[in-house]
Design a protein around this motif. Structure first.
Motif, short mmCIF file in Angstrom:
data_model
loop_
_atom_site.label_atom_id
_atom_site.label_comp_id
_atom_site.label_asym_id
_atom_site.label_seq_id
_atom_site.Cartn_x
_atom_site.Cartn_y
_atom_site.Cartn_z
N GLY A 23 0.82 -1.21 0.00
CA GLY A 23 0.00 0.00 0.00
C GLY A 23 0.84 1.26 0.00
N ILE A 24 1.88 1.26 0.81
CA ILE A 24 2.78 2.43 0.86
C ILE A 24 3.49 2.62 -0.47
CG2 ILE A 24 4.90 3.31 1.92
CD1 ILE A 24 3.90 2.02 4.55
N LEU A 26 2.45 1.63 -3.40
CA LEU A 26 1.46 2.04 -4.39
C LEU A 26 1.14 3.53 -4.26
CD1 LEU A 26 -0.35 0.88 -6.65
CD2 LEU A 26 -2.12 0.62 -4.92
N LEU A 27 0.97 4.01 -3.04
CA LEU A 27 0.72 5.44 -2.83
C LEU A 27 1.91 6.28 -3.27
CD1 LEU A 27 -1.15 5.44 0.60
CD2 LEU A 27 -2.09 5.90 -1.66
N THR A 28 3.11 5.80 -3.01
CA THR A 28 4.31 6.51 -3.45
C THR A 28 4.38 6.58 -4.97
OG1 THR A 28 5.45 5.70 -1.48
CG2 THR A 28 6.83 6.61 -3.21
N ILE A 30 1.80 6.43 -7.09
CA ILE A 30 0.76 7.36 -7.57
C ILE A 30 1.19 8.80 -7.35
CG2 ILE A 30 -1.59 8.17 -7.08
CD1 ILE A 30 -2.34 5.24 -6.64
N PHE A 31 1.81 9.07 -6.21
CA PHE A 31 2.30 10.43 -5.94
C PHE A 31 3.38 10.83 -6.95
CE2 PHE A 31 5.37 13.22 -3.78
CZ PHE A 31 4.55 14.30 -3.55
#
Length: 117
Positions: A23-24, A26-28, A30-31
């Motif tokens: 999750g971390i 994936l968020l990184t 996307i950012f």
């Protein structure tokens, strides 16, 4: 018995670590994509990045509509669609929506049609 509960809890926590790492990451990702897309000097890259995120947020919005945790959101969207003239699944012209259950809908429709009530 208490020891086995704690061991089970520790195993669950250890097994959830890869999920949190994914999750971390994936968020990184996307950012990073959004920053590089919006800070690009290319106008088309900025437009495509904006369109991509608009689609992603629309999908997120649509996916939470059937959730029982957001009933106000469904009512708000239904009212908005009625103002725009869009029919939704909640719009039933023949249904009795005034919460008076003195006469069931089936009996009312048979009565209006001249059949047995």
């Amino acid at each position: 018995m208490k020891r086995s509960r704690w061991i089970f809890l520790c195993h669950i926590i250890v097994l959830s670590i890869p999920v949190y790492l994914f999750g971390i990451s994936l968020l990184t990702l996307i950012f990073a994509i959004s920053v590089t897309g919006f800070l690009s000097s290319s106008t088309s890259a900025q437009i495509f990045t904006g369109a991509t995120f608009a689609v992603l947020f629309t999908c997120l919005f649509v996916s939470i509509l059937p959730s029982p945790f957001f009933p106000e959101l469904r009512v708000l969207l239904s009212r908005f669609c009625k103002k725009l003239g869009i029919r939704t699944n909640g719009d039933n012209d023949g249904d009795d929506d005034d919460d008076d259950d003195d006469e069931p809908d089936k009996a009312r429709s048979e009565k209006n049609a001249g059949g047995p009530a």
